[in-house]
Design a protein around this motif. Structure first.
Motif, mmCIF file in Angstrom:
data_model
loop_
_atom_site.group_PDB
_atom_site.id
_atom_site.type_symbol
_atom_site.label_atom_id
_atom_site.label_comp_id
_atom_site.label_asym_id
_atom_site.label_seq_id
_atom_site.Cartn_x
_atom_site.Cartn_y
_atom_site.Cartn_z
ATOM 1 N N SER A 1 -3.021 8.203 -4.946
ATOM 2 C CA SER A 1 -3.000 8.447 -3.498
ATOM 3 C C SER A 1 -4.360 8.925 -3.018
ATOM 4 C CB SER A 1 -1.921 9.468 -3.135
ATOM 5 O OG SER A 1 -0.646 8.915 -3.346
ATOM 6 N N ALA A 2 -4.983 9.808 -3.782
ATOM 7 C CA ALA A 2 -6.323 10.280 -3.428
ATOM 8 C C ALA A 2 -7.322 9.124 -3.500
ATOM 9 C CB ALA A 2 -6.746 11.419 -4.344
ATOM 10 N N ASP A 3 -7.194 8.263 -4.525
ATOM 11 C CA ASP A 3 -8.073 7.100 -4.637
ATOM 12 C C ASP A 3 -7.925 6.189 -3.413
ATOM 13 O OD1 ASP A 3 -8.902 8.001 -7.121
ATOM 14 O OD2 ASP A 3 -7.710 6.541 -8.250
ATOM 15 N N PHE A 4 -6.688 5.947 -3.004
ATOM 16 C CA PHE A 4 -6.400 5.106 -1.844
ATOM 17 C C PHE A 4 -7.072 5.680 -0.593
ATOM 18 C CE2 PHE A 4 -3.801 4.206 1.895
ATOM 19 C CZ PHE A 4 -3.642 2.830 1.834
ATOM 20 N N ARG A 5 -6.848 6.948 -0.334
ATOM 21 C CA ARG A 5 -7.389 7.586 0.874
ATOM 22 C C ARG A 5 -8.921 7.643 0.836
ATOM 23 N NH1 ARG A 5 -2.799 10.756 -0.161
ATOM 24 N NH2 ARG A 5 -4.064 12.413 -1.082
ATOM 25 N N PHE A 6 -9.486 7.933 -0.336
ATOM 26 C CA PHE A 6 -10.937 8.018 -0.464
ATOM 27 C C PHE A 6 -11.585 6.659 -0.197
ATOM 28 C CE2 PHE A 6 -14.948 8.196 -2.816
ATOM 29 C CZ PHE A 6 -15.475 9.378 -2.331
ATOM 30 N N VAL B 1 0.594 2.448 -3.738
ATOM 31 C CA VAL B 1 0.655 3.283 -4.944
ATOM 32 C C VAL B 1 1.828 2.860 -5.822
ATOM 33 C CG1 VAL B 1 1.014 5.639 -5.786
ATOM 34 C CG2 VAL B 1 -0.620 5.199 -3.932
ATOM 35 N N ALA B 2 2.951 2.509 -5.212
ATOM 36 C CA ALA B 2 4.101 2.034 -5.988
ATOM 37 C C ALA B 2 3.749 0.748 -6.739
ATOM 38 C CB ALA B 2 5.306 1.813 -5.070
ATOM 39 N N LEU B 3 3.012 -0.153 -6.093
ATOM 40 C CA LEU B 3 2.594 -1.387 -6.757
ATOM 41 C C LEU B 3 1.652 -1.074 -7.912
ATOM 42 C CD1 LEU B 3 2.523 -4.468 -6.975
ATOM 43 C CD2 LEU B 3 0.713 -4.457 -5.237
ATOM 44 N N ILE C 1 -4.099 -11.565 3.851
ATOM 45 C CA ILE C 1 -4.852 -10.454 3.275
ATOM 46 C C ILE C 1 -5.529 -9.696 4.402
ATOM 47 C CG2 ILE C 1 -6.727 -9.805 1.721
ATOM 48 C CD1 ILE C 1 -5.971 -12.287 0.050
ATOM 49 N N ARG C 2 -5.366 -8.370 4.359
ATOM 50 C CA ARG C 2 -5.936 -7.515 5.399
ATOM 51 C C ARG C 2 -6.350 -6.185 4.787
ATOM 52 N NH1 ARG C 2 -2.266 -3.593 6.112
ATOM 53 N NH2 ARG C 2 -0.043 -4.053 6.151
ATOM 54 N N ASN C 3 -7.083 -5.408 5.572
ATOM 55 C CA ASN C 3 -7.436 -4.053 5.163
ATOM 56 C C ASN C 3 -6.170 -3.212 5.157
ATOM 57 O OD1 ASN C 3 -9.747 -5.302 6.812
ATOM 58 N ND2 ASN C 3 -10.757 -3.767 5.556
ATOM 59 N N ALA C 4 -6.053 -2.351 4.174
ATOM 60 C CA ALA C 4 -4.896 -1.458 4.104
ATOM 61 C C ALA C 4 -4.918 -0.487 5.278
ATOM 62 C CB ALA C 4 -4.899 -0.688 2.787
ATOM 63 N N LEU C 5 -3.739 -0.118 5.710
ATOM 64 C CA LEU C 5 -3.549 0.876 6.766
ATOM 65 C C LEU C 5 -3.024 2.165 6.136
ATOM 66 C CD1 LEU C 5 -1.696 -1.495 9.263
ATOM 67 C CD2 LEU C 5 -4.133 -0.859 9.277
ATOM 68 N N PRO C 6 -3.177 3.291 6.803
ATOM 69 C CA PRO C 6 -2.659 4.544 6.230
ATOM 70 C C PRO C 6 -1.188 4.455 5.830
ATOM 71 C CG PRO C 6 -4.014 5.022 8.140
ATOM 72 C CD PRO C 6 -3.861 3.513 8.081
ATOM 73 N N ASP C 7 -0.383 3.761 6.624
ATOM 74 C CA ASP C 7 1.049 3.644 6.333
ATOM 75 C C ASP C 7 1.343 2.801 5.099
ATOM 76 O OD1 ASP C 7 1.601 5.224 8.519
ATOM 77 O OD2 ASP C 7 2.160 3.548 9.822
ATOM 78 N N ASP C 8 0.357 2.088 4.573
ATOM 79 C CA ASP C 8 0.539 1.263 3.381
ATOM 80 C C ASP C 8 0.465 2.066 2.088
ATOM 81 O OD1 ASP C 8 0.699 -1.100 4.922
ATOM 82 O OD2 ASP C 8 -1.483 -1.393 4.823
ATOM 83 N N GLU C 9 0.035 3.318 2.164
ATOM 84 C CA GLU C 9 -0.239 4.090 0.954
ATOM 85 C C GLU C 9 0.930 4.126 -0.019
ATOM 86 O OE1 GLU C 9 -1.229 8.663 -0.371
ATOM 87 O OE2 GLU C 9 -1.896 8.010 1.612
ATOM 88 N N THR C 10 2.118 4.409 0.434
ATOM 89 C CA THR C 10 3.266 4.529 -0.461
ATOM 90 C C THR C 10 3.540 3.217 -1.190
ATOM 91 O OG1 THR C 10 4.241 6.250 0.914
ATOM 92 C CG2 THR C 10 5.728 5.093 -0.583
ATOM 93 N N LEU D 1 -1.407 0.495 -13.597
ATOM 94 C CA LEU D 1 -2.819 0.722 -13.302
ATOM 95 C C LEU D 1 -3.159 2.192 -13.146
ATOM 96 C CD1 LEU D 1 -3.469 -2.153 -10.733
ATOM 97 C CD2 LEU D 1 -3.939 -2.121 -13.198
ATOM 98 N N VAL D 2 -2.159 3.043 -13.177
ATOM 99 C CA VAL D 2 -2.361 4.468 -12.927
ATOM 100 C C VAL D 2 -2.418 5.205 -14.260
ATOM 101 C CG1 VAL D 2 -1.371 6.527 -11.851
ATOM 102 C CG2 VAL D 2 -1.212 4.311 -10.692
ATOM 103 N N VAL D 3 -3.403 6.066 -14.382
ATOM 104 C CA VAL D 3 -3.533 6.911 -15.567
ATOM 105 C C VAL D 3 -3.388 8.370 -15.146
ATOM 106 C CG1 VAL D 3 -4.932 5.291 -16.896
ATOM 107 C CG2 VAL D 3 -6.047 6.904 -15.353
#
Length: 140
Positions: free
Chosen positions: A33-38, A17-19, A5-14, A25-27
């Motif tokens: 993607s905005a939630d991830f970046r924020f 979000v797919a997971l 387990i680690r902190n997410a990296l920018p490259d993990d976003e795709t 979990l997405v409504v």
């Protein structure tokens, strides 16, 4: 299943979000993607990812706090690996992240329609807390 387990990296976003999408979990009114970046960009929030032995992201938890209470969001375990301990490990990682910041209480919100997950959280020691949640959209 034992995860790294680690902190997410920018490259993990795709992959993250797919997971989240695979776990329903997405409504429509949230941009994951905005939630991830924020969350990644905040001083009091982050996204943690669980990596399996093959290097795949199979678990997530978004964590944050307001200085008093901590929150868990987007707790996800790959649908193909459910009941293997991923969810428990991600919740524990989120709780540990909050403890390390001196936060003494953690909360989460479960949509009423997501009844199958309530038993999971109950098993982990979470309990229903009667509250009225009020919301207002800003700039919508």
């Amino acid at each position: 299943m034992n995860l790294t387990i680690r902190n997410a990296l920018p490259d993990d976003e795709t992959a993250v979000v797919a997971l989240w999408r695979a776990c329903d979990l997405v409504v429509s009114y949230n941009d994951p993607s905005a939630d991830f970046r924020f969350a990644r960009g905040g001083a009091s929030s982050d996204v943690l990812v669980g990596i399996d032995a093959d290097g795949r992201i199979v678990g997530t938890v978004m964590v944050g706090h307001d200085g008093h209470r901590g929150w868990l969001y987007y707790v996800a375990a790959a649908p193909t690996a459910r009941s293997s301990g991923i969810g428990r490990q991600m919740v524990t990682a989120g709780e540990d992240w909050l403890r390390q910041r001196g936060i003494g209480k953690v909360q989460l919100i479960v949509r009423e329609s997501n009844t199958k997950v309530i038993g999971f959280y109950d098993h982990l020691g979470y309990e229903e807390t009667p509250r009225v949640i009020m919301a207002k959209w800003l700039d919508r």
